[in-house]
Design a protein around this motif. Structure first.
Motif, PDB file in Angstrom:
ATOM      1  N   GLN A   1     -11.871   6.095   4.779  1.00  0.00           N
ATOM      2  CA  GLN A   1     -12.371   5.438   5.964  1.00  0.00           C
ATOM      3  C   GLN A   1     -11.953   3.980   5.938  1.00  0.00           C
ATOM      4  OE1 GLN A   1     -13.280   6.553   8.523  1.00  0.00           O
ATOM      5  NE2 GLN A   1     -15.311   5.997   9.281  1.00  0.00           N
ATOM      6  N   ASN A   2     -11.908   3.497   4.708  1.00  0.00           N
ATOM      7  CA  ASN A   2     -11.650   2.088   4.508  1.00  0.00           C
ATOM      8  C   ASN A   2     -10.222   1.693   4.841  1.00  0.00           C
ATOM      9  OD1 ASN A   2     -12.588  -0.363   3.928  1.00  0.00           O
ATOM     10  ND2 ASN A   2     -12.627  -0.108   1.697  1.00  0.00           N
ATOM     11  N   SER A   3      -9.281   2.510   4.422  1.00  0.00           N
ATOM     12  CA  SER A   3      -7.892   2.133   4.671  1.00  0.00           C
ATOM     13  C   SER A   3      -7.547   2.393   6.122  1.00  0.00           C
ATOM     14  CB  SER A   3      -6.956   2.875   3.733  1.00  0.00           C
ATOM     15  OG  SER A   3      -7.075   4.262   3.930  1.00  0.00           O
ATOM     16  N   LEU A   4      -8.305   3.277   6.771  1.00  0.00           N
ATOM     17  CA  LEU A   4      -8.120   3.449   8.199  1.00  0.00           C
ATOM     18  C   LEU A   4      -8.506   2.163   8.913  1.00  0.00           C
ATOM     19  CD1 LEU A   4      -9.164   6.664  10.073  1.00  0.00           C
ATOM     20  CD2 LEU A   4      -8.796   4.503  11.186  1.00  0.00           C
ATOM     21  N   ARG A   5      -9.582   1.570   8.459  1.00  0.00           N
ATOM     22  CA  ARG A   5      -9.976   0.298   9.068  1.00  0.00           C
ATOM     23  C   ARG A   5      -8.952  -0.783   8.798  1.00  0.00           C
ATOM     24  NH1 ARG A   5     -15.004   0.686   6.393  1.00  0.00           N
ATOM     25  NH2 ARG A   5     -16.352   2.151   7.505  1.00  0.00           N
ATOM     26  N   GLN A   6      -8.367  -0.702   7.647  1.00  0.00           N
ATOM     27  CA  GLN A   6      -7.339  -1.674   7.312  1.00  0.00           C
ATOM     28  C   GLN A   6      -6.137  -1.502   8.248  1.00  0.00           C
ATOM     29  OE1 GLN A   6      -7.456  -2.512   3.399  1.00  0.00           O
ATOM     30  NE2 GLN A   6      -5.645  -3.830   3.318  1.00  0.00           N
ATOM     31  N   PHE A   7      -5.854  -0.269   8.549  1.00  0.00           N
ATOM     32  CA  PHE A   7      -4.790   0.038   9.494  1.00  0.00           C
ATOM     33  C   PHE A   7      -5.087  -0.561  10.865  1.00  0.00           C
ATOM     34  CE2 PHE A   7      -3.618   2.982  12.929  1.00  0.00           C
ATOM     35  CZ  PHE A   7      -2.241   2.954  12.827  1.00  0.00           C
ATOM     36  N   LYS A   8      -6.299  -0.327  11.337  1.00  0.00           N
ATOM     37  CA  LYS A   8      -6.681  -0.890  12.634  1.00  0.00           C
ATOM     38  C   LYS A   8      -6.642  -2.406  12.606  1.00  0.00           C
ATOM     39  CE  LYS A   8      -9.819   2.920  13.783  1.00  0.00           C
ATOM     40  NZ  LYS A   8     -11.242   3.292  13.913  1.00  0.00           N
ATOM     41  N   ALA A   9      -7.185  -2.958  11.536  1.00  0.00           N
ATOM     42  CA  ALA A   9      -7.212  -4.424  11.420  1.00  0.00           C
ATOM     43  C   ALA A   9      -5.796  -4.979  11.464  1.00  0.00           C
ATOM     44  CB  ALA A   9      -7.915  -4.838  10.128  1.00  0.00           C
TER      45      ALA A   9
ATOM     46  N   ILE B   1      -3.274  -3.817  13.053  1.00  0.00           N
ATOM     47  CA  ILE B   1      -2.793  -3.831  14.433  1.00  0.00           C
ATOM     48  C   ILE B   1      -3.415  -4.983  15.210  1.00  0.00           C
ATOM     49  CG2 ILE B   1      -2.785  -2.547  16.598  1.00  0.00           C
ATOM     50  CD1 ILE B   1      -2.376  -0.040  15.000  1.00  0.00           C
ATOM     51  N   PHE B   2      -4.712  -5.177  15.016  1.00  0.00           N
ATOM     52  CA  PHE B   2      -5.347  -6.298  15.701  1.00  0.00           C
ATOM     53  C   PHE B   2      -4.749  -7.621  15.259  1.00  0.00           C
ATOM     54  CE2 PHE B   2      -9.118  -3.388  16.346  1.00  0.00           C
ATOM     55  CZ  PHE B   2      -8.915  -3.292  17.704  1.00  0.00           C
ATOM     56  N   ARG B   3      -4.448  -7.700  13.974  1.00  0.00           N
ATOM     57  CA  ARG B   3      -3.867  -8.927  13.471  1.00  0.00           C
ATOM     58  C   ARG B   3      -2.511  -9.175  14.146  1.00  0.00           C
ATOM     59  NH1 ARG B   3      -5.315 -11.764   9.083  1.00  0.00           N
ATOM     60  NH2 ARG B   3      -6.654 -10.092   8.361  1.00  0.00           N
TER      61      ARG B   3
ATOM     62  N   LYS C   1       4.347  -3.286  12.624  1.00  0.00           N
ATOM     63  CA  LYS C   1       3.205  -2.428  12.924  1.00  0.00           C
ATOM     64  C   LYS C   1       3.580  -1.318  13.895  1.00  0.00           C
ATOM     65  CE  LYS C   1       0.510  -5.000  10.497  1.00  0.00           C
ATOM     66  NZ  LYS C   1       0.544  -4.778   9.056  1.00  0.00           N
TER      67      LYS C   1
END
Lengths: 117, 117
Positions: free
Chosen positions: B2-10, B12-14, B60
């Motif tokens: 779950q955590n690295s998925l959030r890192q993935f999303k982050a 993209i936002f970055r 990305k």
DNA sequence: TTGTTATATTCGAATATTCGCATATTGTTG
DNA sequence: CAACAATATGCGAATATTCGAATATAACAA
């Protein structure tokens, strides 16, 4: 004009550009209004760190803080944020394969769970 | 997980967390596929700077680069990104008033247009 | 008042972004 | 081939983020 509008948008994206803050947004989306204590317990963040991240989100008005006696309750400011994250998930699925390869790249940390070494 | 998925999303936002890159995305959304030369001319960016921002977006997988003879044509990878930006605009309008006050805060630079003081 | 719990803020070091400048790469033309 | 045009990359300085540790503030209870 057009330019500072973009700066505004960029500011919001920047606020979302951290895994912990995404976790916070998702938690608020799923749980509604919750106290800080529950928030950092759930996400396994340090209290100070959680508070710093919340300050970032507050500064962009992405969350609302409401005092209730001893504690402070946070909630999402606007459903749109949840929608944005949903879109991200959609995007993730749409490009699942290469997303996975991106995740590969990230898989340097995040051991997190380890079954008794 | 779950955590690295959030890192993935982050991540993209970055990638979206910069006014110039937002401008690039919006331009590609509106114009479709365009060469770099046109891109940095339109946005009044330095060539090298534009290229650096494009590199971030490429890393990305937010944009696609296609070589055509002398030049490189860029386009948006996925309409979802356009949708996300549309949501941002919606968000902006929904909270117009306080958005304006946020813009006030930003109005430290961006004088741009000034009516002869 | 003093003590206690919940949350926020400040500080400094480590790390990451951003920019301009210089240079490299790739493709085209003569 | 050389010269040129379009784009990308490497480098270094300025700036911004991030974190933990320490401290501050707020509400409440005794």
């Amino acid at each position: 004009m057009q330019n500072s509008l973009r700066q505004f948008k960029a500011g919001i994206f920047r606020a979302l550009a951290h895994p912990s803050r995404i976790a916070i947004i998702e938690l608020l989306r799923d749980e509604g209004e919750i106290p800080v204590s529950k928030l950092y317990a759930r996400l396994e963040l340090e209290q100070a760190n959680a508070s710093q991240h919340l300050a970032v989100l507050r500064s962009k008005h992405l969350v609302i803080a409401r005092r209730s006696g001893n504690q402070v309750l946070y909630s999402l400011r606007d459903r749109i944020l949840g929608t944005v994250l949903d879109l991200m998930r959609e995007y993730f699925h749409a490009h699942l394969e290469e997303s996975l390869s991106l995740l590969e790249d990230l898989r340097t940390d995040v051991p997190k769970k380890r079954k008794t070494p």
